[in-house]
Design a protein around this motif. Structure first.
Motif, PDB file in Angstrom:
ATOM      1  N   ARG A 114       0.832  -1.190   0.000  1.00  0.00           N
ATOM      2  CA  ARG A 114       0.000   0.000   0.000  1.00  0.00           C
ATOM      3  C   ARG A 114       0.878   1.256   0.000  1.00  0.00           C
ATOM      4  O   ARG A 114       2.046   1.214   0.396  1.00  0.00           O
ATOM      5  CB  ARG A 114      -0.919   0.017   1.228  1.00  0.00           C
ATOM      6  CG  ARG A 114      -1.841  -1.221   1.329  1.00  0.00           C
ATOM      7  CD  ARG A 114      -3.074  -1.063   0.473  1.00  0.00           C
ATOM      8  NE  ARG A 114      -3.809  -2.287   0.259  1.00  0.00           N
ATOM      9  CZ  ARG A 114      -4.759  -2.772   1.075  1.00  0.00           C
ATOM     10  NH1 ARG A 114      -5.031  -2.145   2.206  1.00  0.00           N
ATOM     11  NH2 ARG A 114      -5.417  -3.868   0.767  1.00  0.00           N
ATOM     12  N   THR A 144      -8.872   9.181  -9.225  1.00  0.00           N
ATOM     13  CA  THR A 144      -8.769   8.460  -7.951  1.00  0.00           C
ATOM     14  C   THR A 144     -10.115   8.628  -7.278  1.00  0.00           C
ATOM     15  O   THR A 144     -10.624   9.746  -7.196  1.00  0.00           O
ATOM     16  CB  THR A 144      -7.663   9.044  -7.068  1.00  0.00           C
ATOM     17  OG1 THR A 144      -6.439   9.068  -7.809  1.00  0.00           O
ATOM     18  CG2 THR A 144      -7.468   8.194  -5.822  1.00  0.00           C
ATOM     19  N   ALA A 193     -12.692   4.954  -1.702  1.00  0.00           N
ATOM     20  CA  ALA A 193     -12.885   3.563  -1.275  1.00  0.00           C
ATOM     21  C   ALA A 193     -13.939   3.580  -0.179  1.00  0.00           C
ATOM     22  O   ALA A 193     -14.010   4.525   0.606  1.00  0.00           O
ATOM     23  CB  ALA A 193     -11.584   2.973  -0.760  1.00  0.00           C
ATOM     24  N   HIS A 218     -13.377  -1.064  -3.048  1.00  0.00           N
ATOM     25  CA  HIS A 218     -12.610  -1.798  -2.050  1.00  0.00           C
ATOM     26  C   HIS A 218     -11.159  -1.876  -2.499  1.00  0.00           C
ATOM     27  O   HIS A 218     -10.878  -2.236  -3.645  1.00  0.00           O
ATOM     28  CB  HIS A 218     -13.195  -3.200  -1.882  1.00  0.00           C
ATOM     29  CG  HIS A 218     -12.522  -4.017  -0.823  1.00  0.00           C
ATOM     30  ND1 HIS A 218     -11.412  -4.797  -1.074  1.00  0.00           N
ATOM     31  CD2 HIS A 218     -12.789  -4.160   0.500  1.00  0.00           C
ATOM     32  CE1 HIS A 218     -11.030  -5.388   0.047  1.00  0.00           C
ATOM     33  NE2 HIS A 218     -11.836  -5.020   1.016  1.00  0.00           N
ATOM     34  N   LEU A 219     -10.242  -1.534  -1.604  1.00  0.00           N
ATOM     35  CA  LEU A 219      -8.828  -1.622  -1.946  1.00  0.00           C
ATOM     36  C   LEU A 219      -8.437  -3.069  -2.251  1.00  0.00           C
ATOM     37  O   LEU A 219      -8.841  -3.991  -1.544  1.00  0.00           O
ATOM     38  CB  LEU A 219      -7.966  -1.098  -0.789  1.00  0.00           C
ATOM     39  CG  LEU A 219      -7.489   0.361  -0.922  1.00  0.00           C
ATOM     40  CD1 LEU A 219      -8.680   1.306  -0.983  1.00  0.00           C
ATOM     41  CD2 LEU A 219      -6.577   0.734   0.243  1.00  0.00           C
ATOM     42  N   PRO A 228      -8.972   3.203  -6.590  1.00  0.00           N
ATOM     43  CA  PRO A 228      -9.628   3.441  -5.300  1.00  0.00           C
ATOM     44  C   PRO A 228      -8.622   3.909  -4.247  1.00  0.00           C
ATOM     45  O   PRO A 228      -7.473   3.471  -4.236  1.00  0.00           O
ATOM     46  CB  PRO A 228     -10.184   2.061  -4.928  1.00  0.00           C
ATOM     47  CG  PRO A 228     -10.190   1.272  -6.203  1.00  0.00           C
ATOM     48  CD  PRO A 228      -9.030   1.783  -6.990  1.00  0.00           C
ATOM     49  N   ALA A 229      -9.060   4.795  -3.366  1.00  0.00           N
ATOM     50  CA  ALA A 229      -8.201   5.264  -2.277  1.00  0.00           C
ATOM     51  C   ALA A 229      -9.058   5.602  -1.060  1.00  0.00           C
ATOM     52  O   ALA A 229     -10.136   6.188  -1.197  1.00  0.00           O
ATOM     53  CB  ALA A 229      -7.386   6.478  -2.696  1.00  0.00           C
ATOM     54  N   ARG A 230      -8.578   5.235   0.093  1.00  0.00           N
ATOM     55  CA  ARG A 230      -9.247   5.613   1.333  1.00  0.00           C
ATOM     56  C   ARG A 230      -8.848   7.035   1.734  1.00  0.00           C
ATOM     57  O   ARG A 230      -7.740   7.461   1.483  1.00  0.00           O
ATOM     58  CB  ARG A 230      -8.858   4.663   2.473  1.00  0.00           C
ATOM     59  CG  ARG A 230      -9.312   3.238   2.298  1.00  0.00           C
ATOM     60  CD  ARG A 230      -8.795   2.372   3.433  1.00  0.00           C
ATOM     61  NE  ARG A 230      -9.086   0.957   3.205  1.00  0.00           N
ATOM     62  CZ  ARG A 230      -8.334  -0.036   3.646  1.00  0.00           C
ATOM     63  NH1 ARG A 230      -7.223   0.222   4.324  1.00  0.00           N
ATOM     64  NH2 ARG A 230      -8.674  -1.287   3.408  1.00  0.00           N
ATOM     65  N   LEU A 290      -3.782   3.925  -0.844  1.00  0.00           N
ATOM     66  CA  LEU A 290      -4.183   3.158  -2.024  1.00  0.00           C
ATOM     67  C   LEU A 290      -3.374   1.873  -2.116  1.00  0.00           C
ATOM     68  O   LEU A 290      -2.322   1.736  -1.491  1.00  0.00           O
ATOM     69  CB  LEU A 290      -4.066   3.980  -3.311  1.00  0.00           C
ATOM     70  CG  LEU A 290      -2.715   4.545  -3.776  1.00  0.00           C
ATOM     71  CD1 LEU A 290      -1.813   3.469  -4.364  1.00  0.00           C
ATOM     72  CD2 LEU A 290      -2.942   5.617  -4.831  1.00  0.00           C
ATOM     73  N   ASP A 291      -3.893   0.936  -2.887  1.00  0.00           N
ATOM     74  CA  ASP A 291      -3.243  -0.346  -3.105  1.00  0.00           C
ATOM     75  C   ASP A 291      -2.395  -0.253  -4.371  1.00  0.00           C
ATOM     76  O   ASP A 291      -2.895   0.135  -5.431  1.00  0.00           O
ATOM     77  CB  ASP A 291      -4.303  -1.444  -3.234  1.00  0.00           C
ATOM     78  CG  ASP A 291      -3.703  -2.833  -3.307  1.00  0.00           C
ATOM     79  OD1 ASP A 291      -3.159  -3.172  -4.382  1.00  0.00           O
ATOM     80  OD2 ASP A 291      -3.778  -3.569  -2.315  1.00  0.00           O
ATOM     81  N   ASP A 328      -3.702  -2.102  -7.358  1.00  0.00           N
ATOM     82  CA  ASP A 328      -4.797  -1.387  -8.020  1.00  0.00           C
ATOM     83  C   ASP A 328      -4.239  -0.353  -8.988  1.00  0.00           C
ATOM     84  O   ASP A 328      -4.744  -0.183 -10.110  1.00  0.00           O
ATOM     85  CB  ASP A 328      -5.681  -0.691  -6.987  1.00  0.00           C
ATOM     86  CG  ASP A 328      -6.534  -1.658  -6.188  1.00  0.00           C
ATOM     87  OD1 ASP A 328      -6.691  -2.819  -6.610  1.00  0.00           O
ATOM     88  OD2 ASP A 328      -7.047  -1.248  -5.131  1.00  0.00           O
TER      89      ASP A 328
END
Length: 340
Positions: A160, A221, A224, A238-239, A303-305, A314-315, A318
């Motif tokens: 991550r 972006t 998430a 979802h990451l 996706p990003a939290r 982010l992952d 991904d």
């Protein structure tokens, strides 16, 4: 080479994207056929395709949310306003910068709070403390209208990445990677790094007026949903599940042919993907659709939290899978072919 670390740590609040733009320009200028900056500040790179009768626009925005100085108090502390969608609840205690000067956003300490403890902080109750002792001292370094950016380290670990401004520096980095890898577009393709997306999708309108594409692909972006406080049924993405493909978001419904082409391409290439399952948030695609003659667009996102905060997550897989999908879409050109 992934440029997310460098891009994330740069200050580039909406309207103040120059540092980001010049960095991107320096890295991609040897990999494109033409490169120019328009009067709004958008950076537009052109890559000649195998078929010059059709035009594709691929875009990511350079700006980030942030703050702007609105007043300097008598005691030297600095009042501010939000630039873009900033939640005041995330601000107390955060380090920010104006030019090369760093300060901390202050709020009344918890042991001195009464009614404030029951409600979220408001912008009018927050100040930036740069250590000045008076207004006169502060005005030697800071002026009303100065941009204020978050200060955050970029960190990688456990697959991550954590840092600020992933929305949409991840998209910018991804397009830079594609160009550096020597993408071979199916049709004439313009890679646009746009300005002021966070304050009303402003730069993107100017881009389509200039290049008049047949179709656009927005690389973003997105939020998430797997945040600690959200129930699973409210997750948008979802990451770790791959790029998010949008079928609908605020202000725009993705044309079915474009949406299905993106989905089919991911399936054919064996690229993991997910649907963005909530309509909150908008992108430059909405502006493309209602500018000039109306440019149909698709949206693919990493996706990003915790986006729009000083620290997003982010992952990295991904990111890589989003890059693969976007590159194939550009090289096959099917999203342009389905629009007639």
């Amino acid at each position: 080479m992934m440029y997310l670390r460098e891009l994330s740590t740069m200050a580039g609040v909406s309207g103040d994207e120059e540092r980001v733009r010049e960095f991107i320009r320096s890295k991609i200028e040897n990999f494109v056929d033409d490169l120019f900056v328009d009067r709004m500040g958008n950076l537009i790179a052109f890559k000649k395709g195998k078929n010059s009768s059709r035009r594709l626009l691929v875009s990511a925005h350079m700006d980030e949310v942030g703050l702007i100085v609105s007043k300097i108090e008598k005691d030297g502390k600095v009042a501010f306003l939000p630039v873009g969608g900033v939640d005041p609840r995330i601000l107390p205690g955060k380090v920010v910068q104006v030019k090369d000067l760093k300060g901390v956003i202050g709020y009344r300490p918890v042991h001195l709070q009464n009614e404030e403890a029951k409600t979220p902080p408001k912008f009018e109750n927050l100040r930036i403390d740069f250590g000045f002792s008076s207004k006169e001292e502060a005005e030697k370094h800071i002026s009303v209208g100065d941009y204020v950016a978050f200060v955050s380290d970029y960190v990688e670990g456990n697959g991550r990445a954590t840092g600020k401004a992933f929305d949409d520096r991840a998209g910018c980095s991804l397009l830079m990677d594609i160009l550096e890898e020597g993408v071979e577009p199916a049709c004439d393709t313009y890679f646009a790094f746009t300005v002021q997306e966070e304050t009303g999708l402003r730069g993107s309108a100017v881009v389509v007026e200039q290049i008049k594409p047949d179709c656009a692909l927005v690389v973003e972006t997105t939020t998430a949903g797997d945040n600690p406080e959200l129930e699973k049924q409210r997750w948008a993405t979802h990451l770790g599940d791959g790029p998010a493909i949008t079928f609908y978001h605020r202000g725009y419904v993705i044309p079915g042919k474009i949406f299905q082409t993106i989905v089919d391409t991911a399936k054919t290439m064996g690229i993991p993907f997910q649907m963005k399952r909530r309509s909150a948030g908008g992108t430059d695609a909405a502006r493309y659709a209602r500018t000039a003659y109306g440019v149909p667009a698709g949206v693919v996102s990493v996706p990003a939290r915790y986006i729009h905060s000083p620290q997003s997550v982010l992952d990295l897989n991904d990111y890589r899978n989003t890059m693969k999908l976007v590159k194939v879409l550009v090289e096959e050109g099917k999203i342009v072919e389905v629009i007639r």
